[in-house]
Design a protein around this motif. Structure first.
Motif, PDB file in Angstrom:
ATOM      1  N   UNK A 216       0.817  -1.218   0.000  1.00 45.75           N
ATOM      2  CA  UNK A 216       0.000   0.000   0.000  1.00 45.75           C
ATOM      3  C   UNK A 216       0.851   1.268   0.000  1.00 45.75           C
ATOM      4  N   UNK A 217       2.159   1.095  -0.116  1.00 40.04           N
ATOM      5  CA  UNK A 217       3.047   2.264  -0.173  1.00 40.04           C
ATOM      6  C   UNK A 217       3.860   2.239  -1.470  1.00 40.04           C
ATOM      7  N   UNK A 218       5.070   1.650  -1.440  1.00 43.09           N
ATOM      8  CA  UNK A 218       5.937   1.697  -2.614  1.00 43.09           C
ATOM      9  C   UNK A 218       5.395   0.938  -3.820  1.00 43.09           C
ATOM     10  N   UNK A 219       4.656  -0.158  -3.567  1.00 41.24           N
ATOM     11  CA  UNK A 219       4.162  -0.982  -4.673  1.00 41.24           C
ATOM     12  C   UNK A 219       2.661  -0.805  -4.904  1.00 41.24           C
ATOM     13  N   UNK A 220       2.124   0.297  -4.424  1.00 39.19           N
ATOM     14  CA  UNK A 220       0.691   0.559  -4.567  1.00 39.19           C
ATOM     15  C   UNK A 220       0.327   0.753  -6.036  1.00 39.19           C
TER      16      UNK A 220
END
Length: 293
Positions: A216-220
């Protein structure tokens, strides 16, 4: 004349062989791509893990809920029991063992459709095989909501109490002990002794937490259908089990707020609509619907 005919036939034969060779090469390439895609689907997101440290959804959710040093889940968490049963259903669906019955012309809702055994091949996991056996042998079939309740022992029908899977948390913890993730200790709580399972392999726990955070952050990707199905299921089921917060607790305030905002985006999705889209796992969305209804 015969020599011209021979040369012509030889030319046709060479061309035919060239076409066949090109077709064979193309087939090998596509077959290789399919094999690679299949291997990619089967590989665990946790690259570098051995088979012994690949965790099921139930084990991942329990690991997120366990206190590292104390080795037990919060006494105030009354959601994890049913959450783990939901994990079992989704795990069996992702492994191709379960599916929902056809929706029919009138398109039944997810929660009214029955769970069908697609394959009774053993999974190699005792808990999963036990749940699969119950589902396969039950006629008429039950819904997802019913199975979560039956496997949890939450039924008023004494004839259905045998469906309850007992000591699930303890059995999952023992699986994690065998995989070298946890250890076993005895703790004294004044009036009684309790078996606990403190964390012994912090690397695996950190990798699991990072996988949840990164999703849900870098690979969102801002689209649940482009997310890995197993990671999406992990986030939704960890929330239903009231353990997702533990994965975001170490984050800085701005990252925490952003991560939780995106989690809420996933939680606000309508399971009925999402399950109708192509390449989705309907049973997973039915489990989500059971917890969010």
């Amino acid at each position: 004349m015969s020599s011209i005919t021979q040369r012509t036939s030889g030319l046709v034969q060479r061309r035919t062989e060239a076409i066949r060779s090109a077709a064979a090469d193309k087939e090998r390439e596509s077959g290789g791509e399919e094999d690679e895609a299949r291997r990619g689907e089967e590989e665990d997101d946790d690259k570098g893990d051995s088979k012994e440290t690949r965790l099921t959804l139930m084990e991942e959710v329990l690991l997120l809920g366990l206190k590292d040093r104390e080795g037990y889940t919060s006494f105030w968490n009354d959601c994890i029991s049913s959450g783990l049963r939901g994990c079992m259903l989704v795990e069996l669906a992702l492994r191709g063992r379960l599916q929902l019955e056809a929706c029919g012309v009138r398109r039944k809702s997810l929660l009214s459709r029955k769970v069908i055994c697609k394959s009774d091949a053993p999974t190699g996991d005792v808990l999963l095989d036990e749940a699969l056996k119950h589902i396969k042998e039950t006629q008429p079939p039950e819904t997802v909501q019913s199975w979560i309740e039956l496997l949890s022992g939450e039924t008023w029908n004494p004839l259905k109490l045998h469906y309850q899977l007992r000591n699930v948390r303890e059995r999952l913890a023992k699986n994690l002990v065998e995989k070298g993730v946890l250890t076993t200790e005895k703790q004294n709580f004044l009036l009684f002794d309790m078996t606990t399972h403190p964390l012994t392999n912090s690397t695996i726990k950190q990798r699991l937490v990072k996988k949840v955070q990164d999703s849900v952050l870098e690979k969102w990707v801002n689209d649940p259908h482009r997310m890995d199905k197993r990671v999406l299921a992990l986030i939704l089921l960890a929330h239903s089990s009231d353990v997702l917060e533990n994965a975001f607790a170490p984050l800085q305030d701005d990252q925490y707020d952003l991560g939780m905002k995106r989690v809420h985006t996933l939680l606000e999705l309508e399971p009925e609509k999402e399950s109708a889209k192509p390449n989705t796992n309907e049973l997973m969305w039915a489990v989500v619907a059971a917890f969010t209804k």
